[in-house]
Design a protein around this motif. Structure first.
Motif, PDB file in Angstrom:
ATOM      1  N   VAL A 194       7.121   2.327  -1.262  1.00 12.51           N
ATOM      2  CA  VAL A 194       6.217   1.595  -2.161  1.00 12.51           C
ATOM      3  C   VAL A 194       5.729   2.548  -3.265  1.00 12.51           C
ATOM      4  O   VAL A 194       5.180   3.607  -2.970  1.00 12.51           O
ATOM      5  CB  VAL A 194       5.022   0.985  -1.386  1.00 12.51           C
ATOM      6  CG1 VAL A 194       3.969   0.450  -2.348  1.00 12.51           C
ATOM      7  CG2 VAL A 194       5.515  -0.137  -0.471  1.00 12.51           C
ATOM      8  N   ASP A 195       5.936   2.160  -4.503  1.00 17.83           N
ATOM      9  CA  ASP A 195       5.554   3.019  -5.620  1.00 17.83           C
ATOM     10  C   ASP A 195       4.141   2.754  -6.127  1.00 17.83           C
ATOM     11  O   ASP A 195       3.540   3.598  -6.780  1.00 17.83           O
ATOM     12  CB  ASP A 195       6.546   2.834  -6.782  1.00 17.83           C
ATOM     13  CG  ASP A 195       7.893   3.471  -6.463  1.00 17.83           C
ATOM     14  OD1 ASP A 195       7.913   4.581  -5.902  1.00 17.83           O
ATOM     15  OD2 ASP A 195       8.931   2.847  -6.753  1.00 17.83           O
ATOM     16  N   MET A 196       3.619   1.556  -5.871  1.00 19.68           N
ATOM     17  CA  MET A 196       2.269   1.264  -6.354  1.00 19.68           C
ATOM     18  C   MET A 196       1.628   0.223  -5.455  1.00 19.68           C
ATOM     19  O   MET A 196       2.280  -0.747  -5.072  1.00 19.68           O
ATOM     20  CB  MET A 196       2.338   0.742  -7.795  1.00 19.68           C
ATOM     21  CG  MET A 196       0.979   0.604  -8.445  1.00 19.68           C
ATOM     22  SD  MET A 196       0.120   2.189  -8.567  1.00 19.68           S
ATOM     23  CE  MET A 196      -1.575   1.659  -8.740  1.00 19.68           C
ATOM     24  N   SER A 201       0.858  -1.178   0.000  1.00 21.06           N
ATOM     25  CA  SER A 201       0.000   0.000   0.000  1.00 21.06           C
ATOM     26  C   SER A 201       0.895   1.229   0.000  1.00 21.06           C
ATOM     27  O   SER A 201       2.027   1.188   0.494  1.00 21.06           O
ATOM     28  CB  SER A 201      -0.899  -0.032   1.236  1.00 21.06           C
ATOM     29  OG  SER A 201      -1.123   1.272   1.713  1.00 21.06           O
ATOM     30  N   LEU A 202       0.387   2.326  -0.532  1.00 16.62           N
ATOM     31  CA  LEU A 202       1.203   3.539  -0.651  1.00 16.62           C
ATOM     32  C   LEU A 202       1.545   4.164   0.692  1.00 16.62           C
ATOM     33  O   LEU A 202       2.386   5.057   0.746  1.00 16.62           O
ATOM     34  CB  LEU A 202       0.480   4.584  -1.528  1.00 16.62           C
ATOM     35  CG  LEU A 202       0.258   4.231  -3.002  1.00 16.62           C
ATOM     36  CD1 LEU A 202      -0.198   5.464  -3.776  1.00 16.62           C
ATOM     37  CD2 LEU A 202       1.505   3.644  -3.639  1.00 16.62           C
ATOM     38  N   ARG A 219       0.558   8.445 -10.660  1.00  8.83           N
ATOM     39  CA  ARG A 219       1.551   8.237  -9.588  1.00  8.83           C
ATOM     40  C   ARG A 219       2.855   8.960  -9.912  1.00  8.83           C
ATOM     41  O   ARG A 219       3.668   9.207  -9.030  1.00  8.83           O
ATOM     42  CB  ARG A 219       1.767   6.723  -9.414  1.00  8.83           C
ATOM     43  CG  ARG A 219       2.709   6.328  -8.297  1.00  8.83           C
ATOM     44  CD  ARG A 219       2.107   6.537  -6.916  1.00  8.83           C
ATOM     45  NE  ARG A 219       3.010   6.086  -5.854  1.00  8.83           N
ATOM     46  CZ  ARG A 219       3.826   6.905  -5.171  1.00  8.83           C
ATOM     47  NH1 ARG A 219       3.842   8.192  -5.401  1.00  8.83           N
ATOM     48  NH2 ARG A 219       4.613   6.418  -4.218  1.00  8.83           N
ATOM     49  N   TYR A 227      -8.227   2.941  -4.425  1.00 11.66           N
ATOM     50  CA  TYR A 227      -7.522   2.615  -3.168  1.00 11.66           C
ATOM     51  C   TYR A 227      -6.317   3.519  -2.933  1.00 11.66           C
ATOM     52  O   TYR A 227      -6.195   4.134  -1.874  1.00 11.66           O
ATOM     53  CB  TYR A 227      -7.171   1.122  -3.168  1.00 11.66           C
ATOM     54  CG  TYR A 227      -6.359   0.648  -1.984  1.00 11.66           C
ATOM     55  CD1 TYR A 227      -6.635   1.079  -0.693  1.00 11.66           C
ATOM     56  CD2 TYR A 227      -5.302  -0.246  -2.161  1.00 11.66           C
ATOM     57  CE1 TYR A 227      -5.878   0.631   0.397  1.00 11.66           C
ATOM     58  CE2 TYR A 227      -4.549  -0.689  -1.091  1.00 11.66           C
ATOM     59  CZ  TYR A 227      -4.832  -0.241   0.185  1.00 11.66           C
ATOM     60  OH  TYR A 227      -4.073  -0.680   1.233  1.00 11.66           O
TER      61      TYR A 227
END
Lengths: 281, 314
Positions: free
Chosen positions: A115-117, A109-110, B69, B97
Motif C-alpha cells: 500500500v503506497d498511501m 493503511s500503510l 511518502r 495517520y
C-alpha cells in the motif's frame, strides 16, 4: 489495437474474476465492507497489478516501483485481493479483513505491504499522487503514478484543486482512473450532482481524456498505453463500469455499496455467479 | 527590559534556505502566502524544490503527504488559520495517520495577527493539532529559538506543527542556548507563583514578573515552547514549589497550553491555577499590542491574573 497475447488477456480476466470472488468472501467473512465499488473495479485492479505496474512483491518499498493510490479507499477488498494475488502477502490473510487482529484495516493503511498511501476520507488521494509524481520528476526517476477515483468521490472539491494542479505542473507521469459506475452510497450520482459532461470537464482542466468500457481489459491496457505516450499533461481514464458487476443482485444498485451479502443464500448465489462466469472465460 | 526585536518569519525563511543548501531532500510548499510566510526566500534559492501550489490548502497537505511518502522532508506553510483549520481532514488522514515526514510551519498564529481581524486570527490551532495522534506541537519563543526549532524538526522524522506569530518578537534567548524538545525552559525563578507561558506571551510574562516583584510577588517564568509532548516534570516541580500556576498564551484558553497544563496538574499535583488567553471569544481588528491589552493578555493582564491567583490561594 492490442499487442497483448490472448493468453495474457484470459489471465487478466481470470484474475478479475478471482478479485470478485475474494471481494465476496472477504466482505461476507467480515460482515462489513464495500462490495459494490470493488466489483466494478476488478478489471482495473487486474490490469494495473498484473500487466501495467512495475512492482516487486518481495520488495514492496522498492524506490523504482510504480505507485498506486486508491483514492476511493473503500474499494479495499478488491485492492487487498489484488495485492495478495500478486504476492505481497498470503491470500489466506484476506479472510482476516476488518478483524481486530488483522493488518487489513477497513480502509487502506500503510501497515499493509504494497500500500503506497492510506486513504478512506474521499477526495484526497489525487493530491497524494501528485506529490509522488512531483517527487519522481525531482529525482529524475521514471516511475509512474496511478490513482483510482470513484465517480461519487469526484464531488469533493479537493479533487478539482488537484486536477488544476496536476495539469499546471505538466505531470505526464500521472494517470487518474475514474470508476464511473454511476452510483454512490445513497443514490445514483446523477440524482445527487450532475457530473456530466465529465469528459469535457477534465479536458477543460487540461488533462488528456479517454473514455472506455472499464470491464474490457483490452481497452484498459490500450488506454494506459496511450497515457504513456502523452507528454506534458496528465491523463484521465473514465472507465464506464457497472456497480456490483458480476453479482446480478448487486448490479446497478446503491444497496450493496457498503453492505456484504446479507445471508447464506445471497453469499452462495454470488459465489455461484462468479464461478459460472469463470467457466466462460 | 531592553530587548532586540526580530521577525520569526524571517528567521524561518533564512533557516529554510540554509537547510536547503545542506540537504537535497528538503522541499517547501505554500499556498499563495509565501511572501508573508517567507517561504519565498527558499523559493528564490531553490525554485525546483519549491511548490507554491496556489490557494489550495487541502491540496497542499495532500501533495505534502505524497512528497513525504516518496522520501522528501516536507515543509508546508500558510497562515495558521488556513494551514490547520482549512486543511484539518487532509492533515488528519494523509499526514497524521500515516505518520509522514511533513512539518507544518504556520505563521500568523493568534490574535496578534492584528488588523485582519477574527477571520484571520487563529486561536484554536494548538488545540486542533495537539488532538491529532502522531503530531508534535512547538511554539518557538523568539527568532533564535525559531532557528533551532526548524533545524530540529528537519532532523526528526514524522509530523510536527510549528506555530509562529506575525509580529517581530523580542529576543529573549541567546544564540548559544539549546532547544531541548519536550522541555520547558526556566527563564526566571520565583517562589510565590509560576507563570508558564508560550510564544509571544513569554516576554510579557517576564515584564509582568519584573513589576510583580516590586509588589512583593515573586514569580517564576517558564517558556513552554513544546506544547506536545508537554514537560510534566517542570509543571509538577513548580506546582510543588509555588502551589500556584498561571498560564499565558495567545490562543483560546480552551484546548491550548492552559488546558494541557491543567491536565498535568489534575492528574499529578492539583494546585491553584488561572489561565490568561483569549476568553473563548473571536478577536477583532486592531493593532496587535492594542489587542493584547484589550483581551488582558499583555503584562498588565498577566499581573492582574497573578494578583488574583495569589489572592485565591490564600
Amino acid at each position: 489495437m492490442s499487442e497483448v497475447s490472448p493468453e495474457k488477456i484470459r489471465e487478466l480476466k481470470l484474475i478479475a474474476n478471482k478479485i470478485r470472488e475474494w471481494t465476496i468472501k472477504m466482505t461476507y467473512a467480515a460482515k462489513s465492507g464495500h462490495p459494490g465499488g470493488s466489483l466494478s473495479a476488478a478489471e482495473i485492479f487486474a490490469v494495473l497489478y498484473f500487466h501495467e505496474m512495475r512492482v516487486d512483491p518481495n520488495n514492496p518499498e522498492w524506490p523504482e516501483r510504480d505507485r498506486f493510490v486508491l483514492s476511493k479507499g473503500h474499494a479495499s477488498p478488491a485492492y487487498y485481493a489484488a495485492l495478495a494475488l500478486r504476492g505481497f502477502f498470503p491470500e489466506e490473510e484476506l479472510l482476516t479483513f476488518r478483524k481486530i487482529s488483522s493488518r487489513l484495516q477497513g480502509h487502506p493503511s500503510l501497515i499493509v505491504p504494497g500500500v503506497d498511501m492510506c486513504t478512506g476520507s474521499l477526495g484526497q488521494g489525487l493530491s497524494a499522487a501528485i506529490g509522488m509524481a512531483l517527487a519522481a520528476k525531482l529525482d529524475k526517476k521514471d516511475y509512474r503514478v496511478y490513482a483510482l477515483l470513484g465517480d461519487g468521490e469526484i464531488e469533493e472539491g479537493n479533487i478539482w484543486e488537484a486536477a488544476l494542479t496536476a495539469s499546471t505542473r505538466k505531470l505526464d507521469n500521472l494517470v487518474a482512473i475514474i470508476d464511473r459506475n454511476m452510483i454512490q452510497l445513497d443514490d445514483f450520482t446523477d440524482r445527487m450532482i450532475i457530473l456530466d459532461p465529465l469528459e469535457e470537464k477534465w479536458d477543460a482542466f487540461g488533462w488528456k481524456v479517454m473514455s472506455i468500457n472499464g470491464h474490457d481489459v483490452v481497452q484498459i491496457i490500450h488506454a494506459l498505453n496511450e497515457a504513456k505516450k502523452e507528454k506534458g499533461r496528465p491523463s484521465v481514464i473514465i472507465a464506464h463500469t457497472v456497480k456490483g458487476k458480476g453479482v446480478s443482485y448487486m448490479e446497478n444498485t446503491a444497496k450493496y455499496h457498503g453492505k456484504p451479502p446479507q445471508n447464506e443464500e445471497e453469499y452462495e448465489e454470488a459465489l455461484k455467479e462468479i464461478e459460472d462466469e469463470r467457466g466462460k472465460i | 527590559m531592553k530587548w532586540e526585536y526580530e521577525s520569526p518569519r524571517k528567521a524561518y525563511g533564512e533557516t529554510l534556505v540554509s537547510l536547503g543548501k545542506e540537504r537535497e531532500d528538503i522541499v517547501v510548499l505554500d499556498a499563495d502566502l509565501s511572501t508573508s510566510t517567507k517561504t519565498a526566500m527558499f523559493g528564490q534559492e531553490f525554485p525546483e524544490r519549491f511548490f507554491n501550489v496556489g490557494l489550495q490548502e487541502q491540496n497542499v497537505m495532500g501533495i505534502a503527504a505524497g512528497l513525504a511518502r516518496s522520501g522528501k522532508t516536507v515543509f508546508a506553510s500558510s497562515f495558521a488559520v488556513f494551514a490547520t483549520g482549512r486543511a484539518y481532514d487532509q492533515i488528519r488522514q494523509s499526514i497524521a495517520y500515516p505518520q509522514l515526514n511533513v512539518k507544518i510551519v504556520a505563521t500568523h498564529g493568534g490574535v496578534t495577527v492584528g488588523e485582519d481581524g477574527a477571520s484571520h486570527q487563529m486561536i484554536e490551532d494548538i488545540g486542533l493539532m495537539c488532538g491529532l495522534p502522531n503530531f508534535r506541537v512547538i511554539v518557538p519563543v523568539d527568532s533564535n529559538e525559531v532557528r533551532r526549532v526548524i533545524r530540529f524538526v528537519a532532523s526528526e522524522k514524522g509530523p510536527f506543527y510549528v506555530r509562529l506569530t506575525r509580529p517581530a518578537l523580542p529576543t529573549i534567548t541567546s544564540k548559544e542556548d539549546d532547544f531541548v524538545f519536550g522541555k520547558g525552559m526556566l527563564m526566571r525563578d520565583g517562589e510565590d507563583i509560576a507563570i508558564i507561558a508560550t510564544g509571544i506571551e513569554v516576554s510579557y510574562s517576564l515584564l509582568a514578573a519584573e513589576k510583580l516583584k516590586k509588589e512583593g510577588i515573586d514569580a517564576a517564568v517558564i517558556n513552554m515552547s513544546t506544547i506536545k509532548p508537554i514537560d510534566k516534570e517542570i509543571i509538577i516541580k513548580y506546582a510543588r514549589k509555588t502551589g500556584a500556576i498561571l498560564t499565558a498564551e495567545d490562543h483560546n484558553i480552551y484546548n491550548g497550553l492552559g488546558s494541557r497544563v491543567a491536565e498535568v496538574l489534575v492528574e499529578n499535583y492539583p494546585a491553584w491555577m488561572l489561565r490568561v488567553g483569549m476568553p473563548d471569544k473571536f478577536g477583532r481588528s486592531g493593532k496587535w499590542n492594542e489587542l493584547l491589552a484589550y483581551y488582558e493578555m499583555d503584562e498588565n493582564g498577566i499581573m492582574k491574573a497573578a494578583r488574583k491567583l495569589v489572592e485565591v490561594r490564600k
